[in-house]
Design an enzyme around this catalytic site. Structure first.
Site, mmCIF file in Angstrom:
data_model
loop_
_atom_site.group_PDB
_atom_site.id
_atom_site.type_symbol
_atom_site.label_atom_id
_atom_site.label_comp_id
_atom_site.label_asym_id
_atom_site.label_seq_id
_atom_site.Cartn_x
_atom_site.Cartn_y
_atom_site.Cartn_z
ATOM 1 N N ALA A 187 73.238 28.651 2.200
ATOM 2 C CA ALA A 187 73.261 29.821 2.009
ATOM 3 C C ALA A 187 74.026 30.460 3.095
ATOM 4 O O ALA A 187 74.617 31.435 3.112
ATOM 5 C CB ALA A 187 71.923 30.532 1.906
ATOM 6 N N CYS A 233 64.676 29.978 12.815
ATOM 7 C CA CYS A 233 65.872 29.930 13.897
ATOM 8 C C CYS A 233 65.495 30.523 15.077
ATOM 9 O O CYS A 233 66.060 30.392 16.068
ATOM 10 C CB CYS A 233 67.158 30.295 13.460
ATOM 11 S SG CYS A 233 67.744 29.435 11.878
ATOM 12 N N HIS A 263 67.329 24.388 -0.550
ATOM 13 C CA HIS A 263 65.839 23.824 0.133
ATOM 14 C C HIS A 263 64.706 24.765 0.184
ATOM 15 O O HIS A 263 63.785 24.517 0.657
ATOM 16 C CB HIS A 263 66.309 23.358 1.691
ATOM 17 C CG HIS A 263 66.624 24.366 2.500
ATOM 18 N ND1 HIS A 263 65.743 24.818 3.585
ATOM 19 C CD2 HIS A 263 67.742 25.073 2.599
ATOM 20 C CE1 HIS A 263 66.338 25.545 4.384
ATOM 21 N NE2 HIS A 263 67.502 25.747 4.003
ATOM 22 N N ASN A 303 63.206 37.303 4.624
ATOM 23 C CA ASN A 303 62.755 35.947 4.689
ATOM 24 C C ASN A 303 61.368 35.996 5.831
ATOM 25 O O ASN A 303 60.676 35.111 5.767
ATOM 26 C CB ASN A 303 63.709 35.066 5.462
ATOM 27 C CG ASN A 303 64.380 35.672 6.483
ATOM 28 O OD1 ASN A 303 65.223 36.584 6.327
ATOM 29 N ND2 ASN A 303 64.687 35.034 7.738
HETATM 30 C C1 PLP Z 1 67.422 35.041 3.689
HETATM 31 C C2 PLP Z 1 67.938 33.743 4.301
HETATM 32 N N1 PLP Z 1 69.436 33.608 4.327
HETATM 33 C C3 PLP Z 1 69.884 32.641 4.673
HETATM 34 C C4 PLP Z 1 69.202 31.446 5.014
HETATM 35 C C5 PLP Z 1 70.104 30.337 5.484
HETATM 36 O O1 PLP Z 1 70.220 29.275 4.663
HETATM 37 P P1 PLP Z 1 70.761 27.645 4.626
HETATM 38 O O2 PLP Z 1 69.457 27.105 5.501
HETATM 39 O O3 PLP Z 1 70.740 27.291 3.163
HETATM 40 O O4 PLP Z 1 71.866 27.979 5.312
HETATM 41 C C6 PLP Z 1 68.048 31.554 5.086
HETATM 42 C C7 PLP Z 1 67.268 30.475 5.509
HETATM 43 O O5 PLP Z 1 66.851 30.138 6.949
HETATM 44 C C8 PLP Z 1 67.336 32.716 4.773
HETATM 45 O O6 PLP Z 1 66.041 32.594 4.993
HETATM 46 S S1 FES Z 2 65.941 31.724 10.024
HETATM 47 FE FE1 FES Z 2 66.911 33.260 11.212
HETATM 48 S S2 FES Z 2 68.843 32.292 12.141
HETATM 49 FE FE2 FES Z 2 67.761 30.912 10.546
#
Ligand code: PLP
Ligand code: FES
Length: 393
Positions: free
Chosen positions: A72, A326, A202, A152
């Site tokens: 994503a 993160c 994932h 998230n």
């Molecule tokens: C809302 C949201 N967008 C984007 C991402 C990033 O996804 P990816 O780990 O597939 O790059 C995440 C996950 O960390 C997410 O929770």
């Molecule tokens: S979960 Fe926030 S930067 Fe990836």
């Protein structure tokens, strides 16, 4: 240690056994390159075509509208930078929100440094944007609205269909990062007026490093990764066939068991929310109590530090998060919790528990049993709590 309980499904999920089984042959006997014309190549090409159909079906799109990516983060980058590049002659204004994932926020900040103007819509105390704010933010130069489907960290589900309608009425492209919503709540790009959508494997019991960008037919979007002719010349590079097959299978499973999964998760979530509220004083549920993802529980506990809470939970075998994966390495409180108006010290004492298909009622009972003791121990060590108790005697 007697038990391990995983409550961090918003960070990532386990790979479903059927997903793994579907992927395995593409590491072994079916190892060919999908661009090769001989049989073992074409087996791979067909596998990608099938996966494209499975992903498209999950979100109500057409297979030609699905482009596979590495996840994503790439899909968000591609959508936002791509629209900025393709529509820069029409305007340079983008609308987003303050509580987006960093894949969106940092991409918007990058564009701001490169001549684009970005409006970051605020959210209310439950994490919702206001449709009036959105309408008021629109300018003649607005080329893109990018608002996440569901958050998230706090699980709040935005009024996506209404946002889509506003975008359509104003002829502005609407992109949504639907990573957390996919497989948990129904997502239909046609019905919800969504022009572009990012998803990742994932978080869906699929493999890491796989994802997709949906691009409605008719939208101009240039290649993001230049190279070979893969993904209809828009995303070069030999395809991650096992990953794509896994993403397809995960999408198929998500579509067929969504109702059952949502019912199960809603029940576990509500039990967890109620249990924590009943057992622990001075806590606050973050996020909307109703417009909320079935798997998300996010609480702030006054007078304690989220980091210490996570360490003590880990010692009891519980994997959880205090913000997003993160940001949890940093000492800054989460931008989402600050965005809903929590003061710094309360934002720091937050705990995110996110459920998944593997969780059981026993897991929920276990955390409700151990969490109150941990919170109490941490509070007993906290000078803030000591002052509070003294002042309230
Ligand atoms: C809302 C949201 N967008 C984007 C991402 C990033 O996804 P990816 O780990 O597939 O790059 C995440 C996950 O960390 C997410 O929770
Ligand atoms: S979960 Fe926030 S930067 Fe990836």
């Amino acid at each position: 240690m007697d038990r391990r309980v995983y409550f961090d499904n918003a960070a990532t999920t386990s790979v479903h056994p059927e997903v793994l089984e579907a992927m395995l042959p593409y590491f072994t006997q079916n190892f060919g390159n999908p661009s090769s014309i001989y049989e073992i190549g074409q087996i791979n090409k067909n596998a990608i075509d099938d996966a494209r159909e499975q992903v498209a079906k999950l979100i109500g799109a057409k297979p030609v509208e699905i482009f596979f990516t590495s996840g994503a983060t790439e899909a968000d980058n591609w959508a936002i930078k791509g629209i900025a590049e393709s529509y820069k002659n029409k305007g340079n204004h983008i609308i987003t929100s303050t509580v987006e994932h960093h894949a969106v926020l940092h991409t918007c900040e990058y564009l701001e440094k490169n001549g684009f103007e970005v409006t970051y819509l605020p959210v209310d105390e439950n994490g919702l944007i206001s449709i009036d704010d959105l309408k008021n933010a629109i300018k003649d130069t607005t080329i893109l609205i990018t608002i996440m489907f569901a958050n998230n960290e706090i699980g709040t589900i935005q009024p996506i269909k209404e946002i889509g309608e506003v975008a359509r009425e104003n002829k502005i492209i609407f992109h949504t990062d639907a990573v957390q919503a996919i497989g948990q709540v129904p997502v239909d790009v046609e019905d919800m007026n969504i022009d572009m959508l990012s998803l990742t494997g994932h978080k869906l019991n699929g493999p890491k490093g796989t994802g997709a960008l949906y691009v409605k037919k008719g939208i101009k979007l240039k290649a993001f990764i230049h190279g070979g002719a893969q993904e209809r010349r828009r995303r070069g590079g030999t395809e991650n066939v096992p990953g794509i097959v896994g993403l397809g299978k995960a999408s198929e499973i998500a579509e067929s068991n969504m109702e059952e999964k949502t019912k199960k998760l809603n029940k576990l979530r509500d039990k967890l929310i109620k249990g924590i509220k009943e057992e622990i004083p001075y806590c606050k549920l973050n996020g909307d109590p109703v417009k909320r993802l079935p798997n998300n529980v996010n609480y702030s506990f006054e007078f304690i530090e989220g980091e210490s809470l996570l360490i003590m939970l880990d010692m009891k075998g519980i994997s959880a998060s205090s913000g997003s994966a993160c940001t949890s390495g940093s000492l800054d409180p989460s931008h989402v919790l600050l965005g809903i108006g929590l003061p710094h010290e309360i934002a720091h004492g937050s705990l995110r528990l996110t459920l998944g298909i593997d969780n059981t009622e026993e897991d929920v009972d276990y955390i409700i049993e151990v969490l109150p003791g941990i919170v109490k121990r941490l509070r007993d060590m906290s000078p803030l709590y000591e002052d509070f108790v003294k002042n309230n005697k």
